[in-house]
Design a protein around this motif. Structure first.
Motif, PDB file in Angstrom:
ATOM      1  N   ALA A  72       0.601 -34.653 -11.030  1.00 27.09           N
ATOM      2  CA  ALA A  72      -0.439 -34.925 -10.035  1.00 27.09           C
ATOM      3  C   ALA A  72      -0.338 -36.333  -9.459  1.00 27.09           C
ATOM      4  O   ALA A  72      -1.111 -36.685  -8.573  1.00 27.09           O
ATOM      5  N   THR A  73       0.588 -37.143  -9.965  1.00 31.64           N
ATOM      6  CA  THR A  73       0.796 -38.516  -9.498  1.00 31.64           C
ATOM      7  C   THR A  73       2.269 -38.713  -9.179  1.00 31.64           C
ATOM      8  O   THR A  73       3.112 -37.887  -9.525  1.00 31.64           O
ATOM      9  N   GLU A  74       2.576 -39.850  -8.558  1.00 30.43           N
ATOM     10  CA  GLU A  74       3.956 -40.085  -8.137  1.00 30.43           C
ATOM     11  C   GLU A  74       4.553 -41.381  -8.654  1.00 30.43           C
ATOM     12  O   GLU A  74       5.752 -41.444  -8.915  1.00 30.43           O
ATOM     13  N   THR A  75       3.751 -42.429  -8.785  1.00 30.11           N
ATOM     14  CA  THR A  75       4.328 -43.746  -9.087  1.00 30.11           C
ATOM     15  C   THR A  75       3.787 -44.395 -10.346  1.00 30.11           C
ATOM     16  O   THR A  75       4.477 -45.221 -10.947  1.00 30.11           O
ATOM     17  N   VAL A  76       2.565 -44.078 -10.758  1.00 31.06           N
ATOM     18  CA  VAL A  76       1.992 -44.799 -11.899  1.00 31.06           C
ATOM     19  C   VAL A  76       2.707 -44.433 -13.189  1.00 31.06           C
ATOM     20  O   VAL A  76       3.107 -43.285 -13.409  1.00 31.06           O
ATOM     21  N   GLN A  77       2.867 -45.441 -14.055  1.00 27.20           N
ATOM     22  CA  GLN A  77       3.346 -45.195 -15.397  1.00 27.20           C
ATOM     23  C   GLN A  77       2.233 -44.503 -16.195  1.00 27.20           C
ATOM     24  O   GLN A  77       1.051 -44.656 -15.903  1.00 27.20           O
ATOM     25  N   LEU A  78       2.629 -43.761 -17.222  1.00 29.97           N
ATOM     26  CA  LEU A  78       1.681 -42.965 -17.994  1.00 29.97           C
ATOM     27  C   LEU A  78       1.839 -43.269 -19.477  1.00 29.97           C
ATOM     28  O   LEU A  78       2.958 -43.293 -19.999  1.00 29.97           O
ATOM     29  N   SER A  79       0.699 -43.495 -20.144  1.00 31.45           N
ATOM     30  CA  SER A  79       0.775 -43.900 -21.549  1.00 31.45           C
ATOM     31  C   SER A  79      -0.533 -43.586 -22.249  1.00 31.45           C
ATOM     32  O   SER A  79      -1.539 -43.229 -21.619  1.00 31.45           O
ATOM     33  N   THR A  80      -0.511 -43.745 -23.549  1.00 31.90           N
ATOM     34  CA  THR A  80      -1.741 -43.792 -24.336  1.00 31.90           C
ATOM     35  C   THR A  80      -2.015 -45.242 -24.697  1.00 31.90           C
ATOM     36  O   THR A  80      -1.125 -46.072 -24.753  1.00 31.90           O
ATOM     37  N   LEU A  81      -3.283 -45.506 -24.965  1.00 30.67           N
ATOM     38  CA  LEU A  81      -3.665 -46.820 -25.485  1.00 30.67           C
ATOM     39  C   LEU A  81      -4.573 -46.579 -26.687  1.00 30.67           C
ATOM     40  O   LEU A  81      -5.778 -46.553 -26.562  1.00 30.67           O
ATOM     41  N   VAL A  82      -3.976 -46.446 -27.865  1.00 29.72           N
ATOM     42  CA  VAL A  82      -2.583 -46.133 -28.109  1.00 29.72           C
ATOM     43  C   VAL A  82      -2.519 -44.904 -29.007  1.00 29.72           C
ATOM     44  O   VAL A  82      -3.515 -44.505 -29.594  1.00 29.72           O
ATOM     45  N   THR A  83      -1.316 -44.335 -29.137  1.00 28.31           N
ATOM     46  CA  THR A  83      -1.109 -43.197 -30.026  1.00 28.31           C
ATOM     47  C   THR A  83      -1.335 -43.602 -31.477  1.00 28.31           C
ATOM     48  O   THR A  83      -0.820 -44.616 -31.936  1.00 28.31           O
ATOM     49  N   GLY A  84      -2.078 -42.770 -32.200  1.00 27.82           N
ATOM     50  CA  GLY A  84      -2.195 -42.968 -33.646  1.00 27.82           C
ATOM     51  C   GLY A  84      -0.971 -42.384 -34.328  1.00 27.82           C
ATOM     52  O   GLY A  84      -0.734 -41.174 -34.277  1.00 27.82           O
ATOM     53  N   ASN A  85      -0.182 -43.221 -34.960  1.00 26.19           N
ATOM     54  CA  ASN A  85       1.036 -42.759 -35.613  1.00 26.19           C
ATOM     55  C   ASN A  85       0.751 -41.673 -36.645  1.00 26.19           C
ATOM     56  O   ASN A  85       1.576 -40.785 -36.876  1.00 26.19           O
ATOM     57  N   THR A  86      -0.425 -41.715 -37.260  1.00 28.37           N
ATOM     58  CA  THR A  86      -0.760 -40.780 -38.324  1.00 28.37           C
ATOM     59  C   THR A  86      -0.966 -39.353 -37.829  1.00 28.37           C
ATOM     60  O   THR A  86      -1.018 -38.424 -38.640  1.00 28.37           O
ATOM     61  N   TYR A  87      -1.087 -39.136 -36.531  1.00 27.68           N
ATOM     62  CA  TYR A  87      -1.402 -37.810 -36.004  1.00 27.68           C
ATOM     63  C   TYR A  87      -0.167 -36.928 -35.799  1.00 27.68           C
ATOM     64  O   TYR A  87      -0.303 -35.732 -35.605  1.00 27.68           O
ATOM     65  N   ARG A  88       1.030 -37.530 -35.770  1.00 25.04           N
ATOM     66  CA  ARG A  88       2.228 -36.746 -35.483  1.00 25.04           C
ATOM     67  C   ARG A  88       3.400 -37.286 -36.286  1.00 25.04           C
ATOM     68  O   ARG A  88       3.562 -38.492 -36.433  1.00 25.04           O
ATOM     69  N   ASN A  89       4.233 -36.376 -36.747  1.00 25.94           N
ATOM     70  CA  ASN A  89       5.498 -36.799 -37.343  1.00 25.94           C
ATOM     71  C   ASN A  89       6.280 -37.623 -36.316  1.00 25.94           C
ATOM     72  O   ASN A  89       6.269 -37.289 -35.120  1.00 25.94           O
ATOM     73  N   PRO A  90       6.966 -38.685 -36.726  1.00 25.88           N
ATOM     74  CA  PRO A  90       7.658 -39.526 -35.732  1.00 25.88           C
ATOM     75  C   PRO A  90       8.711 -38.785 -34.921  1.00 25.88           C
ATOM     76  O   PRO A  90       8.928 -39.104 -33.745  1.00 25.88           O
ATOM     77  N   THR A  91       9.375 -37.782 -35.502  1.00 20.93           N
ATOM     78  CA  THR A  91      10.354 -37.029 -34.716  1.00 20.93           C
ATOM     79  C   THR A  91       9.653 -36.203 -33.634  1.00 20.93           C
ATOM     80  O   THR A  91      10.161 -36.084 -32.510  1.00 20.93           O
ATOM     81  N   LEU A  92       8.502 -35.641 -33.960  1.00 23.45           N
ATOM     82  CA  LEU A  92       7.732 -34.921 -32.950  1.00 23.45           C
ATOM     83  C   LEU A  92       7.254 -35.869 -31.862  1.00 23.45           C
ATOM     84  O   LEU A  92       7.345 -35.550 -30.670  1.00 23.45           O
ATOM     85  N   LEU A  93       6.762 -37.032 -32.247  1.00 22.44           N
ATOM     86  CA  LEU A  93       6.287 -37.991 -31.256  1.00 22.44           C
ATOM     87  C   LEU A  93       7.423 -38.433 -30.337  1.00 22.44           C
ATOM     88  O   LEU A  93       7.234 -38.572 -29.125  1.00 22.44           O
ATOM     89  N   ALA A  94       8.610 -38.655 -30.898  1.00 20.03           N
ATOM     90  CA  ALA A  94       9.758 -39.015 -30.059  1.00 20.03           C
ATOM     91  C   ALA A  94      10.048 -37.920 -29.044  1.00 20.03           C
ATOM     92  O   ALA A  94      10.341 -38.194 -27.873  1.00 20.03           O
ATOM     93  N   LYS A  95       9.971 -36.674 -29.487  1.00 18.68           N
ATOM     94  CA  LYS A  95      10.215 -35.545 -28.579  1.00 18.68           C
ATOM     95  C   LYS A  95       9.122 -35.453 -27.519  1.00 18.68           C
ATOM     96  O   LYS A  95       9.404 -35.204 -26.332  1.00 18.68           O
ATOM     97  N   VAL A  96       7.875 -35.670 -27.919  1.00 14.26           N
ATOM     98  CA  VAL A  96       6.754 -35.599 -26.983  1.00 14.26           C
ATOM     99  C   VAL A  96       6.902 -36.649 -25.887  1.00 14.26           C
ATOM    100  O   VAL A  96       6.767 -36.348 -24.693  1.00 14.26           O
ATOM    101  N   ILE A  97       7.146 -37.900 -26.274  1.00  9.81           N
ATOM    102  CA  ILE A  97       7.187 -38.972 -25.280  1.00  9.81           C
ATOM    103  C   ILE A  97       8.430 -38.835 -24.398  1.00  9.81           C
ATOM    104  O   ILE A  97       8.397 -39.152 -23.194  1.00  9.81           O
ATOM    105  N   THR A  98       9.521 -38.335 -24.949  1.00  9.87           N
ATOM    106  CA  THR A  98      10.719 -38.120 -24.142  1.00  9.87           C
ATOM    107  C   THR A  98      10.499 -36.995 -23.135  1.00  9.87           C
ATOM    108  O   THR A  98      10.946 -37.077 -21.981  1.00  9.87           O
ATOM    109  N   THR A  99       9.788 -35.954 -23.548  1.00 16.51           N
ATOM    110  CA  THR A  99       9.450 -34.875 -22.620  1.00 16.51           C
ATOM    111  C   THR A  99       8.554 -35.385 -21.498  1.00 16.51           C
ATOM    112  O   THR A  99       8.753 -35.053 -20.324  1.00 16.51           O
ATOM    113  N   LEU A 100       7.556 -36.222 -21.854  1.00 18.31           N
ATOM    114  CA  LEU A 100       6.712 -36.819 -20.811  1.00 18.31           C
ATOM    115  C   LEU A 100       7.551 -37.645 -19.848  1.00 18.31           C
ATOM    116  O   LEU A 100       7.298 -37.643 -18.635  1.00 18.31           O
ATOM    117  N   ASP A 101       8.562 -38.337 -20.342  1.00 19.39           N
ATOM    118  CA  ASP A 101       9.425 -39.137 -19.476  1.00 19.39           C
ATOM    119  C   ASP A 101      10.224 -38.257 -18.531  1.00 19.39           C
ATOM    120  O   ASP A 101      10.405 -38.589 -17.355  1.00 19.39           O
TER     121      ASP A 101
END
Length: 307
Positions: A72-101
């Motif tokens: 729905a957007t074109e130029t803004v960067q997208l992020s959380t402020l901030v992700t709780g590491n405890t909510y996701r396995n780090p490999t899953l989080l890496a996959k999630v953020i890479t998919t968002l990218d």
């Protein structure tokens, strides 16, 4: 990556039917983009925080919502402020953020911290652990995540996590920026100096000069040029003359700026940018979603960041 002017959306309580909730989020993101904000951020929480409302107020899962905002957007960067590491396995989080990218064509930022909201953990079944253990987990997670974001295949065996040649494809970029968030001068600042591109200082405005001085010390301890670690701070803004506001009291812990748009800009210039902070992220929870408020904030802050 540069975060000079960010908008955090910390509340989805708009007094509207659920069917109108996400259209209001999209409208805010688009208004921020048009107003010159470079980043839009969501909280990574499943319950509303006690400083902002009741636990059962509407909360969207952050990465599902960010993926939708990417379309729905074109130029803004997208992020959380901030992700709780405890909510996701780090490999899953890496996959999630890479998919968002990939979905956003290179606009993702990984905001991450140790996690802290005990009620949310307990009621939803996430291990909360001790303060020390949560930071042990974050310290183990970061090298796994960094390796996967860079296209490596990390194998890791630690106290909390293990991986074996962890694959992460597709990737849009060879590096996704990492932003740590917090105020801990030993643990958070030390991890930021080692792993992060950006540190969001969650501290009262009066504390910022001291926090910057300590951050420089953490960088010096590992021979990192502090100029290579960008900084920002999160402020709650309340604008005069823009309709009724929801009373949140003084719950923002010295991070509340109120007044006319011009008064808000003057205070942020003097107390944030002039002391050496690189960027500012603002939220506007007391206004709910009031069209025009984001634009008014952008108009007075954009000149401060050279946009």
């Amino acid at each position: 990556m540069t975060i000079r002017l960010g908008l955090q959306i910390p509340s989805f309580t708009y007094g509207r039917p659920v069917a109108e909730l996400f259209p209001a989020v999209i409208a805010q993101a688009r208004e921020a983009e048009a107003a010159g904000f470079d980043t839009v951020l969501l909280m990574d929480h499943f319950y509303q925080l006690p400083t902002l409302g009741e636990p059962d107020e509407p909360m969207l899962e952050a990465y599902t919502a960010l993926g939708a905002l990417a379309t729905a957007t074109e130029t803004v960067q997208l992020s959380t402020l901030v992700t709780g590491n405890t909510y996701r396995n780090p490999t899953l989080l890496a996959k999630v953020i890479t998919t968002l990218d990939v979905v956003s064509a290179g606009r993702a930022i990984l905001g991450i911290g140790a996690g802290w909201f005990e009620l949310e953990h307990r009621q939803l079944g996430f291990d909360f652990d001790t303060f020390t253990e949560r930071f042990e987990k974050l310290e183990e997670a970061l090298p796994i995540i960094v390796g996967m974001l860079h296209g490596e295949r990390p194998s890791f065996s630690g106290k909390w996590y293990r991986t074996e040649n962890a694959i992460n494809e597709p990737r849009y970029r060879d590096h996704i920026p990492i932003m740590l968030g917090g105020s801990g001068e030993k643990k958070t600042f030390g991890l930021a100096a080692r792993y992060a591109d950006h540190l969001n200082l969650l501290a009262g405005i009066d504390e910022l000069p001291h926090k910057l001085a300590v951050l420089k010390q953490r960088c010096a301890e590992i021979d990192r040029d502090p100029a290579t670690l960008e900084t920002s701070t999160l402020l709650t803004v309340v604008l005069d003359g823009f309709g009724p506001t929801r009373d949140l009291g003084e719950a923002q812990g010295g991070r509340r700026v109120a007044g006319t748009p011009e008064q808000v800009a003057d205070e942020i210039k003097r107390r944030v940018f002039d002391v050496g902070i690189d960027g500012v992220i603002v939220n506007l929870p007391s206004h709910g979603y009031t069209p025009g408020v984001i634009t008014a904030v952008g108009e007075v802050l954009r000149p401060l960041v050279g946009a």
